[in-house]
Design a protein around this motif. Structure first.
Motif, mmCIF file in Angstrom:
data_model
loop_
_atom_site.group_PDB
_atom_site.id
_atom_site.type_symbol
_atom_site.label_atom_id
_atom_site.label_comp_id
_atom_site.label_asym_id
_atom_site.label_seq_id
_atom_site.Cartn_x
_atom_site.Cartn_y
_atom_site.Cartn_z
ATOM 1 N N ARG A 228 0.831 -1.213 0.000
ATOM 2 C CA ARG A 228 0.000 0.000 0.000
ATOM 3 C C ARG A 228 0.864 1.260 0.000
ATOM 4 O O ARG A 228 0.557 2.248 0.672
ATOM 5 N N ALA A 229 1.926 1.188 -0.781
ATOM 6 C CA ALA A 229 2.878 2.302 -0.833
ATOM 7 C C ALA A 229 2.999 2.890 -2.231
ATOM 8 O O ALA A 229 3.757 3.843 -2.447
ATOM 9 N N GLY A 230 2.291 2.333 -3.214
ATOM 10 C CA GLY A 230 2.307 2.869 -4.566
ATOM 11 C C GLY A 230 3.649 2.797 -5.247
ATOM 12 O O GLY A 230 3.997 3.690 -6.040
ATOM 13 N N VAL A 231 4.426 1.735 -4.989
ATOM 14 C CA VAL A 231 5.790 1.690 -5.533
ATOM 15 C C VAL A 231 5.834 1.220 -6.983
ATOM 16 O O VAL A 231 6.812 1.476 -7.674
ATOM 17 N N VAL A 232 4.802 0.519 -7.460
ATOM 18 C CA VAL A 232 4.746 0.152 -8.884
ATOM 19 C C VAL A 232 4.188 1.351 -9.636
ATOM 20 O O VAL A 232 3.029 1.733 -9.461
ATOM 21 N N THR A 233 5.017 1.981 -10.450
ATOM 22 C CA THR A 233 4.652 3.246 -11.090
ATOM 23 C C THR A 233 4.275 3.117 -12.551
ATOM 24 O O THR A 233 3.813 4.084 -13.159
ATOM 25 N N GLY A 234 4.479 1.967 -13.143
ATOM 26 C CA GLY A 234 4.142 1.784 -14.549
ATOM 27 C C GLY A 234 4.153 0.326 -14.939
ATOM 28 O O GLY A 234 4.809 -0.492 -14.281
ATOM 29 N N ILE A 235 3.423 -0.003 -16.000
ATOM 30 C CA ILE A 235 3.316 -1.396 -16.454
ATOM 31 C C ILE A 235 3.419 -1.439 -17.971
ATOM 32 O O ILE A 235 2.742 -0.678 -18.669
ATOM 33 N N ASP A 236 4.294 -2.319 -18.479
ATOM 34 C CA ASP A 236 4.356 -2.647 -19.901
ATOM 35 C C ASP A 236 3.835 -4.070 -20.073
ATOM 36 O O ASP A 236 4.039 -4.921 -19.193
ATOM 37 N N CYS A 237 3.200 -4.330 -21.189
ATOM 38 C CA CYS A 237 2.581 -5.636 -21.392
ATOM 39 C C CYS A 237 2.981 -6.246 -22.720
ATOM 40 O O CYS A 237 3.039 -5.563 -23.748
ATOM 41 N N THR A 238 3.263 -7.541 -22.697
ATOM 42 C CA THR A 238 3.499 -8.318 -23.911
ATOM 43 C C THR A 238 2.579 -9.523 -23.879
ATOM 44 O O THR A 238 2.585 -10.292 -22.909
ATOM 45 N N ILE A 239 1.787 -9.687 -24.935
ATOM 46 C CA ILE A 239 0.822 -10.788 -24.986
ATOM 47 C C ILE A 239 1.291 -11.816 -26.007
ATOM 48 O O ILE A 239 1.519 -11.491 -27.175
ATOM 49 N N ALA A 240 1.448 -13.044 -25.554
ATOM 50 C CA ALA A 240 1.816 -14.162 -26.418
ATOM 51 C C ALA A 240 0.647 -15.151 -26.435
ATOM 52 O O ALA A 240 -0.290 -15.042 -25.640
#
Length: 542
Positions: free
Chosen positions: A456-468
Motif C-alpha cells: 500500500r505504498a504505490g511503488v509500482v509506477t508503470g506497467i508494460d505488457c506483452t501478450i503471447a
C-alpha cells in the motif's frame, strides 16, 4: 431537533405515496420512510366526474395515517400535492378542504405541467443524460406526463389524459380484455399522442419512466429474466420485452395476473392499460430502451422543498458516476490512496488487454468503480471484508449505474481476494454466462492490481505488457525494489490466469534492464545503476 427532516406526499389517481427524508450536513438526504396506499381516488371519475364517497373516505383515512407517521418523525415541513383525479373532479376542491379540516394537512393541487417538471427534476437527479435525446414519462392513474429533452434542456412538455385507471374505466370491459377492445384502446392512445405532437415526432434514444406502471414493468421483466438484483431503480428494459410482456398480460385474466412475479396484486386490474401506454409511447418515439426511475414525482417534491429552503444549491453541479463512487467510498472511510493506486494499475492492465478482449468504455467504468470500492468492507470488519464489500456495493445508491451494473461491480470487488468465483456461490451463479465471464476477467485484473500494491505504498509506477499465445508478461516499473509487489502479484494472479487462459509472468523492468545492460556492456564498464520509469495515468473512463 437539529436534524432536518422533510416529508413529501404525492396524491395520485391510483395511490398515495408518502416519503420522509433526513438531510445531512453535506446537503445529501437519506430516506427514512416510504409508504404507499392504494386508494383509487379516481375510481369512476371518467363516468361521474366526481370523487366517489368510498374513494373519498379511503383517501382521508390513508392521509390520516400518513400524517401521524410524518408527525412522529418530527419533520420541519410537509409538501403535499394532488394531481389528476383531484384536479379534474367536480368535488376536488371540497375534498381538499375536508382533508385540511379533518387531517390538518394542507394540499396543493398542481397542474399536469407541474407534475412533469417534478418528474424531470427527479430524472436528472438520478441519471446522467448529458448529450442524450430522451423523454421523461410518468404514467399515473389519471394522466401521463411527457417531457422531451436533450441533456438538461427541455424541448416539449405535455400532460395527457392517458392514465392507467382512466383508460381501464373507459376500455377494459371484459376479462381477459378482448382483441376488439384492446384495438380501441390502442387507437385512443395513438390519436392522443398524434394530437399532442402534431409536428414531426422526435426519434429518441430512450425513455426514463416513473410511476407505478413503469416500476411494475421493471419488476415483471426482472422476474421473467430470473434476475435477483436488490433494486429496480435504474433498471433497463428493451422495447421487445415490453411487447412480449404485453402479449402475455393480454392472454391472462385478472386472477392469473394477480399471481405474476414482480406485479403487485393491487395493480393487476389496471396493468394492461398501463403497459399498452408504455408500448405505444416507445413505438411513437422510436425508443428501444426504457430506463426506470423508481422515485419520480415525490422525489421531485423533496428536491424542490430543499431548494426552496436553500438547503441544497439551486443550480447543483452535474453529478458524475466517479464522483458518486468516491462519495460512497469516503462514507465508508476507505483507504483512498490505496484504492486510487489500485484503480490506476487496474486501468493500465485493462488498457493493455482491451483490443484482444474487447474491453470498452463501459468495462473500464465497471472495473474502475470496483477498484475504488474493493475495500469498503473494512467499514464492517476486516475478517471477510471482501464479502462485506459485495453487500455494501450491491445496495449502494451509485449514480449512473443500472442494477445489473451495480451487481457486477459488487461481484468484481468481492473476488479481489480469497475464493475464486464458483457455481456454488449463489450470487455469481445467478449471473448470465457473459456476465460471469466479465466478472471473472475484470475480477482477475482487480485481484492482480491489488496484489501489485501489497505494501500500500504505490511503488509500482508503470506497467508494460506483452501478450503471447500462451502467456501475458507484465514488466513492472518502480523507483525502488518491488520484490514484495512481485510476490503479491504472483500470489493473486490465480483468477487472472483462469479467466484469460494464459500464464501470468511478472518481471521487474528495473532488474531486467540492469541484467540487459550487464550482458551487453564491455568488461570493466558494467554498472549496477538502473533508471526507473514513472508510469502515466491511463485516460479517464468518465
Amino acid at each position: 431537533m437539529s436534524r432536518k427532516r422533510l416529508a413529501a406526499i404525492d396524491i395520485g389517481t391510483n395511490s398515495i405515496r408518502c416519503i420522509v427524508v433526513e438531510l445531512d450536513k453535506a446537503g445529501k438526504y437519506k430516506i427514512l420512510d416510504d409508504e404507499k396506499a392504494t386508494v383509487r381516488l379516481g375510481e369512476g371519475l371518467a363516468r361521474d366526474q366526481t370523487i366517489s364517497a368510498a374513494a373519498w373516505q379511503r383517501a382521508v383515512e390513508a392521509l390520516s395515517r400518513m400524517k401521524k407517521v410524518v408527525d412522529g418523525y418530527g419533520v420541519v415541513a410537509v409538501e403535499a400535492v394532488a394531481t389528476s383525479a383531484v384536479r379534474q373532479a367536480a368535488n376536488g376542491e371540497a375534498w381538499v378542504r375536508a382533508v385540511a379540516a379533518q387531517v390538518g394537512l394542507p394540499i396543493t393541487v398542481i397542474s399536469g405541467e407541474q407534475e412533469a417538471e417534478l418528474a424531470v427534476a427527479s430524472a436528472l437527479h438520478n441519471f446522467d443524460m448529458e448529450g442524450v435525446h430522451y423523454a421523461v414519462v410518468d404514467i399515473g392513474g389519471g394522466s401521463v406526463e411527457i417531457v422531451t429533452a436533450m441533456g438538461s434542456h427541455v424541448e416539449e412538455l405535455r400532460s395527457l389524459d392517458l392514465g392507467a385507471v382512466v383508460l381501464t374505466d373507459q376500455f377494459v370491459t371484459s376479462d381477459p380484455l378482448t382483441r376488439v377492445d384492446h384495438q380501441r384502446l390502442r387507437r385512443q392512445i395513438r390519436k392522443t399522442l398524434k394530437s399532442a405532437f402534431p409536428d414531426a415526432r422526435p426519434s429518441l434514444q430512450c425513455l426514463i419512466g416513473s410511476g407505478g406502471t413503469m416500476t411494475a414493468i421493471a419488476g415483471m421483466v426482472m422476474a421473467m429474466r430470473k434476475e435477483g438484483y436488490g433494486s429496480i431503480h435504474g433498471y433497463e428494459v428493451l422495447r421487445s420485452e415490453v411487447v412480449h410482456l404485453l402479449a402475455m398480460l393480454l392472454r391472462k385474466g385478472i386472477k392469473e395476473r394477480r399471481t405474476l412475479p414482480g406485479l403487485h396484486p393491487d395493480r393487476a386490474d389496471i396493468i394492461v392499460a398501463g403497459v399498452t401506454v408504455a408500448d405505444e409511447l416507445m413505438s411513437f418515439f422510436s425508443a428501444n430502451l426504457l430506463r426506470v426511475n423508481e422515485r419520480g414525482i415525490r422525489e421531485g417534491l423533496i428536491l424542490g422543498a430543499l431548494k426552496k429552503r436553500r438547503l441544497i444549491p439551486a443550480l447543483a453541479r452535474p453529478r458524475s458516476w466517479r464522483h458518486g463512487v468516491l462519495e460512497f467510498a469516503r462514507s465508508c472511510h476507505h483507504d483512498e490512496g490505496h484504492a486510487m493506486h489500485v484503480a490506476r494499475l487496474a486501468m493500465a492492465i485493462c488498457d493493455a488487454l482491451a483490443f484482444m478482449f474487447s474491453f470498452g468504455k463501459k468495462e473500464r467504468q465497471l472495473l474502475e468503480a470496483a477498484a475504488l470500492l474493493h475495500d469498503v468492507g473494512y467499514f464492517i470488519n476486516y475478517a471477510g471484508h471482501h464479502k462485506h464489500s459485495y453487500h455494501l456495493v450491491r445496495h449502494a445508491d451509485l449514480f449512473g449505474f443500472t442494477p445489473r451494473e451495480r451487481e457486477i461491480i459488487a461481484q468484481i470487488a468481492r473476488y479481489h481476494r480469497k475464493a475464486l468465483p464458483k457455481k456454488k456461490h449463489q450470487e455469481f451463479d445467478r449471473l448470465t454466462p457473459p456476465d460471469q465471464l466479465l466478472v471473472r476477467r475484470l475480477g482477475g485484473i482487480l485481484r492482480l492490481a491489488d496484489g501489485l500494491d501489497r505494501r500500500r505504498a504505490g511503488v509500482v509506477t508503470g506497467i508494460d505488457c506483452t501478450i503471447a499465445p500462451s502467456a501475458v508478461t507484465f514488466r513492472l516499473h518502480g523507483e525502488e525494489d518491488i520484490g514484495v509487489e512481485l510476490f503479491g502479484g504472483k500470489a493473486k494472479g490465480d483468477l487472472f490466469e483462469a479467466a484469460f487462459g494464459k500464464k501470468l509472468i511478472l518481471v521487474s523492468a528495473r532488474e531486467t534492464a540492469q541484467l540487459h545492460a550487464e550482458a551487453v556492456a564491455p568488461a570493466g564498464c558494467r554498472s549496477s545503476a538502473s533508471a526507473g520509469r514513472t508510469g502515466r495515468r491511463p485516460p479517464s473512463s468518465e
